[in-house]
Design an enzyme around this catalytic site. Structure first.
Site: not given
Length: 523
Positions: A221, A332, A441
């Protein structure tokens, strides 16, 4: 002003400490290579010896300072050299995390005095020269901590693992003219902290069994975005030899310094510094700084760490040409759409929820900053009757536009080894089991690290454990050699059950041509 980024720390140990350090080095050189042979391993660093602890056949050293506490007059300055210490420093407990809002913070104390790192190693022999993996945590550059990631399993797989803290939010990235006066830094202090940690690795990691000439920076990330920042930063050149980017291509366009400083002046007024002085800003209570940050993923083109946007530099070939392992997860945005927000182009954007056939295209235009005509064209590639719900369709397309297709662009620009995490049975970090069943994610983090502070602990089953073992082996192989899959052909390696496969249709499955045609560029 002397910065830890440009000076070599001198060893200033008392005679008794020097004797102990020499004894430690001598013991390692004599062949005490198995870290599990002692419950209280001691290693000599350039600032003094540290004593760690034995963890499952490895040695763990926690809370080692790599720069001076950035407090008082050092708030919003480049990281400074840490003072050496006499005697053996306890390194058995994690140090405080950097100030941040409640959410995914580590347990315990948060403090401005937070520039610490942690080392996990299965071999303390100074000549073992294991590949080094430096982990830069995610959290939007506003949250999280190195202590949330236990590197034991990666260390057992063959790497020396370093996890770091770095300044976050306003403390890590505020750009303001008063702070940059007299030649000072103009924001991106958190990125400079990461560079300082990498310089510590260069000076010290051999004593932990690592090879300072074979360092891989890795992150997920915002940590992956940080990795890309260093890949494009001239001032990071030579600090690493390889890079791993996990879900980090979502914000390839950075603010200009002028834009960042305009925000900085507005922020100063908001926190009570209408006089716009550095002196006032350095006296603002930490919690006030934390509470008043908006939803922008921070970072700016400061002219020092970043001379241009990450995407611009990559597209033009102006980057540090090192082997790169780059990837994203199957869906995601599923993590974010649960909360009524999407992450798009570096912003946390609210949208009208629930998504309905009536507001579908307007939500697309809002999230992706497109015209109504462009939004309608994108909607045609994601017809609502192909999904279980409008919310699912919307989350899927935003994830493709923001994560998957920018990742494919990075692959093309850098000739990266490409992967996609596709285990839709993966545990969900932030909700009980069964809340969501898709690789979203952060889902891959369980497969690389133990996450001792994750809100919901969900052990992997036998099939997932096998996949996790494979991923860790691949990550360590990449760190060692620059090639995670020596026998794989050209394409994207899909990490899925029961075993990884090679995919050649990544861009088509994520409709990347649609976004290339209907966005100025995928950012």
């Amino acid at each position: 002003m002397r910065s830890v980024l440009s000076r070599r720390t001198r060893i200033t140990l008392a005679a008794t400490t020097a004797t102990l350090a020499a004894a430690v080095v001598g013991l390692n050189a004599a062949g005490s290579a198995d870290a599990s042979q002692t419950n209280s391993p001691v290693v000599a660093t350039g600032n003094g010896p540290v004593q760690g602890l034995s963890v499952d056949g490895t040695s763990a050293f926690r809370g080692i300072p790599y720069a001076a506490a950035p407090v008082g007059n050092l708030r919003w300055r480049a990281p400074q050299a840490v003072r050496s210490w006499a005697g053996v420093r306890d390194a058995t407990r994690y140090a405080p995390g950097c100030p941040q809002a409640a959410g995914i913070a580590p347990p315990g104390v948060l403090s401005e005095d937070c520039l610490y790192l942690n080392v996990s190693t299965a071999n303390l022999h100074p000549v073992s020269k294991r590949p080094v993996l430096v982990w830069i945590h995610g959290g939007g550059l506003t949250a999280d901590s190195g202590s949330n990631y236990d590197g034991t399993k990666l260390a057992k797989a063959g790497a020396v693992v370093v996890t770091i803290n770095y300044r976050l939010g306003a403390l890590g990235f505020l750009a303001h003219p008063a702070l940059a006066s007299r030649g000072g830094a103009a924001g991106n202090y958190g990125l400079m902290d990461q560079q300082a940690a990498l310089r510590w690795v260069q000076r010290n990691i051999a004593q932990f069994g690592g090879d300072p000439h074979n360092v891989t920076i890795a992150g997920e990330s915002a940590g992956g975005l940080s990795v890309l920042a260093h890949v494009t930063s001239r001032s990071s050149r030579g600090l690493f030899q390889k890079a791993i980017v996990e879900s980090g291509a979502f914000a390839l366009e950075q603010q200009s310094l002028a834009e960042a400083e305009t925000f900085g002046k507005e922020f100063a007024t908001k926190v009570g510094c209408a006089d716009q002085s550095a002196a006032c800003l350095r006296k603002v209570p930490v919690q006030t700084l934390v509470d008043n940050l908006d939803n922008l993923i921070p970072g700016a083109i400061d002219g020092a760490v970043l001379k241009e946007s990450i995407g611009t530099a990559l597209a033009a070939g102006r980057f540090n040409h090192v082997p790169i392992l780059n990837g994203s997860n199957h869906d995601e945005e599923a993590l974010f759409t649960l909360g009524g927000h999407v992450v798009s182009r570096g912003y946390n954007i609210p949208y009208t929820t629930p998504v309905t056939p009536e507001n579908y295209e307007q939500n697309i235009a809002t999230a992706l900053r497109t015209t109504p005509t462009q939004a309608a064209a994108i909607a045609q590639a994601y017809p609502l009757n192909a999904f279980s719900s409008p919310d699912k369709a919307f989350g899927t397309l935003v994830g493709d536009a923001t994560f998957a297709c920018p990742a494919a662009q990075v692959d093309n620009w850098t000739n990266a080894h490409a992967y996609e995490f596709n285990d839709d049975t993966a545990p969900f970090l932030f909700a009980p089991a069964g809340t969501i069943s898709v690789a979203t994610h952060g889902s891959e983090l369980w497969y690389l690290f133990d996450l001792p502070n994750a809100p919901f602990q969900q052990p992997l089953n036998a099939a997932q454990t096998k996949l996790a073992d494979t991923m860790r082996a691949d990550w360590v192989r990449f760190a060692a050699t620059g090639n995670p899959w020596p026998t794989a052909g050209h394409g994207t390696v899909s990490y899925q059950l029961p075993a990884p496969t090679l995919s050649t249709d990544f861009a088509a499955r994520h409709h990347c041509a649609t976004f290339a045609q209907n966005l100025d560029k995928v950012k």
